[in-house]
Design an enzyme around this catalytic site. Sequence first.
Site: not given
Length: 334
Positions: A57, A79, A126
């Site tokens: 990243e 993502q 997440h």
Amino acid sequence: MNMIQAINSALDVCLGADPNMVVLGEDVGYFGGVFKATEGLQKKYGLTRVFDTPINELGIVGVAVGMCTYGLRPVPEIQFADYIYPAFDQLVSEAARLRYRSAGEFTAPITVRSPFGGGIFGGQTHSQSPEGIFAHVAGLKTVIPSTPYDAKGLLISAIEDNDPVIFFEPKRIYNGPFDGHYGKPVTPWSKHPASEVPEGHYRIPLGEAKVVREGEAVTILAYGTMVHVAVALAENDGIDAEVIDLRSIVPLDVETIEKSVKKTGRCVVVHEATRTGGFGAELSAIVQERCFHHLEAPVQRATGWDTPYPHSLEWAYFPGPVRLRLAIQRAMED
């Protein structure tokens, strides 16, 4: 059209209009992204316009900053928002300051797209909502859509903006609005009027909030997934609440907030992010400073807890209808 399709359409429109725009990120090319938001774009525009990157990243955003200095307009995808932290230094120390430190000689027209928030049992790595961190950084804009129509119009505006924009996409509502009642079947966007998305180019200006439900008794300030939770609760409980979808938190539409709170005299702020240092604290301060003599009760907050996002206890963390109802009741007390 659902939100994923609307985002794909926005990218398609901008890639077609500007040969200097590129899309980059993990799996955004051949695979079309983990949520399929970039599906078909590499095939249409080629390997040099839409391409995959290593799992790095910091490198993704660092490369995007370099691209800007050569006249490109990069749209990197992170993502999941949980993985944006390695890129934080590039966003804060480079992208956000490029125009300022070069006295306007260079700009950083980067739009960083990233799915954020919980509601899909993604667990602690997440499900995070880091919008408050980026709202604190001078030079960055932070945008959060709540419908397919807004997602496309706001994303086009973000891409065409000459300053860096963090574009957080609430993944819980990619495929349909969510009222906070997790045991109910998912309602598809096709049954919602905001799923009607024009095919071509249109813009929604950054920094313009939307009153999605008018009311007289209390103002609810929300963005992303929580807009739908707030509207559903107000309608189901018969609360005369005015619900404002901020759409972007930087720039912030202070005028719309002030007008509404001065009318209702009461205010509740709701967001999924953790409570301490969350953007709701800034909203509460703004309302206090600008609307003090109109307030009938202290500003209330319904937020996530100050813990990592739990997997097995996701709905205990999520500030759903029960916690929002309690906050509204506190705000409505005489």
